[in-house]
Structure formats: structure tokens, C-alpha cells
Motif scaffolding. Structure first.
Motif, mmCIF file in Angstrom:
data_model
loop_
_atom_site.group_PDB
_atom_site.id
_atom_site.type_symbol
_atom_site.label_atom_id
_atom_site.label_comp_id
_atom_site.label_asym_id
_atom_site.label_seq_id
_atom_site.Cartn_x
_atom_site.Cartn_y
_atom_site.Cartn_z
ATOM 1 N N SER A 281 0.851 -1.183 0.000
ATOM 2 C CA SER A 281 0.000 0.000 0.000
ATOM 3 C C SER A 281 0.891 1.238 0.000
ATOM 4 C CB SER A 281 -0.910 0.011 1.230
ATOM 5 O OG SER A 281 -0.241 0.550 2.354
ATOM 6 N N ARG A 282 0.287 2.381 -0.275
ATOM 7 C CA ARG A 282 1.003 3.653 -0.234
ATOM 8 C C ARG A 282 0.813 4.347 1.108
ATOM 9 N NH1 ARG A 282 2.734 5.108 -5.317
ATOM 10 N NH2 ARG A 282 1.812 3.935 -7.055
ATOM 11 N N HIS A 283 0.293 3.625 2.092
ATOM 12 C CA HIS A 283 -0.025 4.219 3.383
ATOM 13 C C HIS A 283 1.144 4.112 4.357
ATOM 14 C CE1 HIS A 283 -4.540 4.615 2.864
ATOM 15 N NE2 HIS A 283 -4.192 3.931 1.796
ATOM 16 N N THR A 284 1.119 4.994 5.320
ATOM 17 C CA THR A 284 2.098 5.101 6.415
ATOM 18 C C THR A 284 3.531 4.928 5.898
ATOM 19 O OG1 THR A 284 1.711 2.793 7.141
ATOM 20 C CG2 THR A 284 0.413 4.491 8.178
ATOM 21 N N CYS A 285 4.320 4.042 6.515
ATOM 22 C CA CYS A 285 5.762 3.998 6.225
ATOM 23 C C CYS A 285 6.134 3.099 5.051
ATOM 24 C CB CYS A 285 6.514 3.513 7.460
ATOM 25 S SG CYS A 285 6.220 1.753 7.785
ATOM 26 N N LEU A 286 5.196 2.375 4.466
ATOM 27 C CA LEU A 286 5.575 1.326 3.519
ATOM 28 C C LEU A 286 6.344 1.836 2.300
ATOM 29 C CD1 LEU A 286 2.511 -1.069 3.798
ATOM 30 C CD2 LEU A 286 4.816 -1.396 4.702
ATOM 31 N N PRO A 287 5.979 2.967 1.696
ATOM 32 C CA PRO A 287 6.813 3.458 0.590
ATOM 33 C C PRO A 287 8.236 3.785 1.018
ATOM 34 C CG PRO A 287 4.647 4.492 0.531
ATOM 35 C CD PRO A 287 4.733 3.749 1.844
ATOM 36 N N GLU A 288 8.416 4.190 2.267
ATOM 37 C CA GLU A 288 9.754 4.478 2.791
ATOM 38 C C GLU A 288 10.599 3.213 2.869
ATOM 39 O OE1 GLU A 288 11.654 5.969 7.060
ATOM 40 O OE2 GLU A 288 9.547 6.357 6.603
ATOM 41 N N ILE A 289 9.981 2.097 3.212
ATOM 42 C CA ILE A 289 10.706 0.842 3.354
ATOM 43 C C ILE A 289 10.880 0.148 2.001
ATOM 44 C CG2 ILE A 289 10.741 -1.402 4.515
ATOM 45 C CD1 ILE A 289 11.059 1.159 6.318
ATOM 46 N N GLY A 290 9.822 0.092 1.201
ATOM 47 C CA GLY A 290 9.900 -0.576 -0.094
ATOM 48 C C GLY A 290 10.673 0.205 -1.130
ATOM 49 N N ASP A 292 11.911 2.179 -4.292
ATOM 50 C CA ASP A 292 11.616 1.874 -5.698
ATOM 51 C C ASP A 292 11.783 0.400 -6.024
ATOM 52 O OD1 ASP A 292 14.357 1.679 -5.507
ATOM 53 O OD2 ASP A 292 14.788 2.964 -7.241
ATOM 54 N N LYS A 293 11.961 -0.417 -4.983
ATOM 55 C CA LYS A 293 12.120 -1.867 -5.188
ATOM 56 C C LYS A 293 10.777 -2.590 -5.123
ATOM 57 C CE LYS A 293 16.657 -1.676 -5.337
ATOM 58 N NZ LYS A 293 16.833 -0.228 -5.179
ATOM 59 N N ALA A 294 9.720 -1.868 -4.775
ATOM 60 C CA ALA A 294 8.397 -2.488 -4.612
ATOM 61 C C ALA A 294 7.425 -1.947 -5.646
ATOM 62 C CB ALA A 294 7.864 -2.221 -3.204
ATOM 63 N N TYR A 295 6.317 -2.651 -5.794
ATOM 64 C CA TYR A 295 5.186 -2.178 -6.580
ATOM 65 C C TYR A 295 4.110 -1.724 -5.592
ATOM 66 C CZ TYR A 295 7.623 -4.891 -10.151
ATOM 67 O OH TYR A 295 8.580 -5.391 -10.993
ATOM 68 N N TYR A 296 3.255 -0.786 -6.035
ATOM 69 C CA TYR A 296 2.309 -0.184 -5.104
ATOM 70 C C TYR A 296 0.884 -0.190 -5.651
ATOM 71 C CZ TYR A 296 6.477 1.333 -2.697
ATOM 72 O OH TYR A 296 7.680 1.347 -2.039
ATOM 73 N N PHE A 297 -0.064 -0.438 -4.724
ATOM 74 C CA PHE A 297 -1.478 -0.334 -5.044
ATOM 75 C C PHE A 297 -1.915 1.125 -4.931
ATOM 76 C CE2 PHE A 297 -1.371 -4.721 -3.072
ATOM 77 C CZ PHE A 297 -1.519 -5.398 -4.272
#
Length: 350
Positions: A281-290, A292-297
Motif C-alpha cells: 500500500s502507499r499508506h504510512t511507512c511502507l513506501p519508505e521501506i519498499g 523503488d524496489k516495490a510495486y504499489y497499489f
């Protein structure tokens, strides 16, 4: 190395009474790393534990067992001079010791409203008032702390969690998927937002496996699965053993984690270590941890758009994904480095 007699740190592991949770893993992994760093520095270290889980570290770390009265009036061993409270709403805070408080998240701000939000802020503020040094486990959590609480000029650092590299046996689970499958790991609660995951099964043959402590929220997940006509491909496992958890991580086609309230998200790093594509998800800290190595909903979890994001992500990973880069990203989060940073804080207080 000669043991330093001026620093004796105690680390509260009360939350290890709840197995198969993120806080259990956090306390377990960090305590082991802190103990090793204590040995490296010639300092003293021990853990505080409820008596019913005494021995959980198999004599690798000295222990202090809590008494029944400690939650009313905490009797901290006199030889301790630094207390580390590794959970923001913990119960054990000695009055006469320097105290480090780790704050994982302010999830109650995103899960609750009205009086329950106010109550959560009051409890956390009380523990901040009791502490000398504050640590957040992500920049997102740090921003929430500064926005909603009064840290009274106390130091506030960010120390990321580490990647737990599993070296034990990996065992085929009793509930073995018969088709390619997606995997989710976490306590089955509304904040984990797992009920949106059955949307991803439309138009393909994937199965979905969810591992973690169960709750009535699973009825909502299955209701969506029935609505989507994919209930036969959704499996809520409950807690799984460590050797089975790593089998699921190693063999899944993708790790899907649409949580809307996280302080860090350890399962994300565990999945990346196995080189798996992760969808967050794009919520809370997850984009900070993932990063550009992750995909996002999408932020609103629109079902049709989620399916499009998932399909495009899987196609991109199939053609351009780099599992070794994912593993290296996971390994950049180190419990050893976290322990060193915490010990630098301990020494700064004494």
C-alpha cells in the motif's frame, strides 16, 4: 575485553509473551543483536521477561523475571542503570533509571477516532514523559511523533529494524499450495486491510495464502472472496511455524501487503530477501521501506485498478525484475547496525 562496569542495560521483552507477532520478532532479533554488541563493547546486558516465558533465549542472555506486582510498582534490579522500553505503550518504566523508548507507530491515529485516538495519545505522551531518549523505527513514525506529541526537547532518532536472515530448516507445510500462489503475512486485523486481496484473484488461477494470528476479521476477507467467486482459492492459515513461513516466502509468486497502518513492515523485508516481487500500500511507512524496489497499489484500493497494477507489476518483474537487487535491499536493513546505534545512545546517556 574488560567488562565495562559503568553501563548495565536491561531490555524489556514483555511483548514476547505474544508469539507469531511483529513485536515478538522485533524483541527477539534486537535482543540477540544488543547482547552481542554488549559483548563486543565489554558492557553488561540483560532482558526482562514474564516468568512464564523464562528461558526463551536458552541461557544465551541473562534474564530478569517480572513479578506480579511490577505493573503496579516496578522493581527494577538496582544494578541496572539504563532501561530500554522497546514498545511505546509498554507497562514497565522504572523511576530512577535512564530510559530509552522505541516508538513503532501511531497506528491508533489511522485505526480509531474520537476518544480512542485521544486515549492513545495520552498513554503515549505519559511514556514519553517517563523517557530520556526516543527512537522511531521509520521517518514516517518520527513525523507523526513530532506532529501529535510533545517530546519536550528530548532527542529523537530513527533506527530502522533489521532483516532477519533465517538459517534454520525450511519445511514443506501441511497446507501446501497446489497452484502458483500469493502470500500475505501478519495478524489478521482490519488495519492489515487483507479483505482487498481477493480482488487480485479475478482473471487468473492464483491461490492466496494468509498466515498470522486469526481474528473475526477473517469473515470479512472471506465475504469478499465469496463475492468475487474465489473463496475456494483463499486460505487463511492462522499462525504457522517459522520453518513453514519461510517455505511460503521462498515459493510464493509474489508477496502482497496492502496494510494501512505500519511502523515498519518486517514481512516486506523478509519477502524481498527471497527475491520476491512485493506489492504494497502507499499508506504510512511502507513506501519508505519498499522504496523503488516495490510495486504499489492505488491509495484507495480501487479493485479494478488494483488488478491492473498487480498484472502490470508481475509482467514487469517477469521481464525486468532483479531478485539479487531485492535481496541486497533487504540486507541493507541490519539488526547488527541497529544494535550499534542503540548502544551509541545508551553510552550517550551515561
Amino acid at each position: 575485553m574488560e567488562k565495562r562496569k559503568d553501563i548495565f542495560v536491561a531490555f524489556d521483552c514483555d511483548k514476547m509473551k505474544h508469539p507469531n507477532t511483529g513485536l515478538y520478532s522485533f524483541c527477539h532479533q534486537l535482543a540477540l543483536a544488543l547482547n552481542q554488541e554488549a559483548l563486543n563493547r565489554g558492557a553488561a546486558f540483560m532482558v526482562g521477561l514474564p516468568s512464564r516465558i523464562s528461558g526463551i533465549f536458552e541461557d544465551k542472555i541473562p534474564e530478569h523475571s517480572y513479578r506480579l506486582t511490577d505493573k503496579i510498582k516496578f522493581h527494577c534490579p538496582s544494578k541496572i542503570n539504563i532501561w530500554h522500553a522497546p514498545f511505546q505503550l509498554g507497562k514497565y518504566f522504572p523511576k530512577d533509571k535512564k530510559t530509552v523508548l522505541t516508538i513503532h507507530d501511531l497506528n491508533f491515529l489511522y485505526e480509531k477516532d474520537g476518544k480512542r485516538r485521544e486515549s492513545g495519545l495520552r498513554k503515549l505522551q505519559k511514556n514519553i514523559n517517563r523517557s530520556d531518549y526516543l527512537v522511531a523505527i521509520s521517518e514516517f513514525t518520527k513525523k507523526d511523533i513530532l506532529k501529535y506529541l510533545d517530546i519536550q526537547g528530548k532527542p529523537l532518532d530513527v533506527i530502522y529494524n533489521g532483516c532477519s536472515v533465517y538459517t534454520g530448516e525450511i519445511r514443506t507445510p501441511a497446507k501446501k499450495p497446489v497452484r502458483p500462489f500469493l502470500f500475505n503475512l501478519g495478524t489478521v486485523l482490519p488495519k492489515k486491510n487483507m479483505h482487498v486481496l481477493p480482488y487480485l484473484l479475478a482473471g487468473n488461477d492464483y491461490e492466496l495464502y494468509i498466515a498470522g494470528n486469526r481474528s473475526p476479521y477473517e469473515n470479512e476477507i472471506m465475504a469478499v472472496a465469496v463475492e468475487m467467486c474465489v473463496a475456494d482459492r483463499v486460505h487463511i492459515l492462522g499462525p504457522v511455524k517459522e520453518e513453514e513461513k519461510h517455505w511460503y516466502l521462498k515459493h510464493c509468486e509474489a508477496f502482497v501487503f496492502p496494510s494501512i497502518a505500519e511502523g515498519f513492515g518486517l514481512p516486506v523485508i523478509e519477502a524481498m530477501y527471497y527475491g520476491k516481487p512485493v506489492f504494497l500500500s502507499r499508506h504510512t511507512c511502507l513506501p519508505e521501506i519498499g522504496q523503488d524496489k516495490a510495486y504499489y497499489f492505488n491509495y484507495e484500493f480501487d479493485p479494478e485498478l488494483m488488478r491492473k497494477e498487480f498484472q502490470e507489476g508481475m509482467e514487469h518483474f517477469s521481464s525486468s525484475g532483479d531478485p539479487s537487487a531485492l535481496k541486497q535491499h533487504a540486507l541493507s536493513f541490519s539488526w547488527e547496525n541497529a544494535a550499534k546505534a542503540y548502544w551509541d545512545i545508551y553510552e550517550s546517556l551515561f
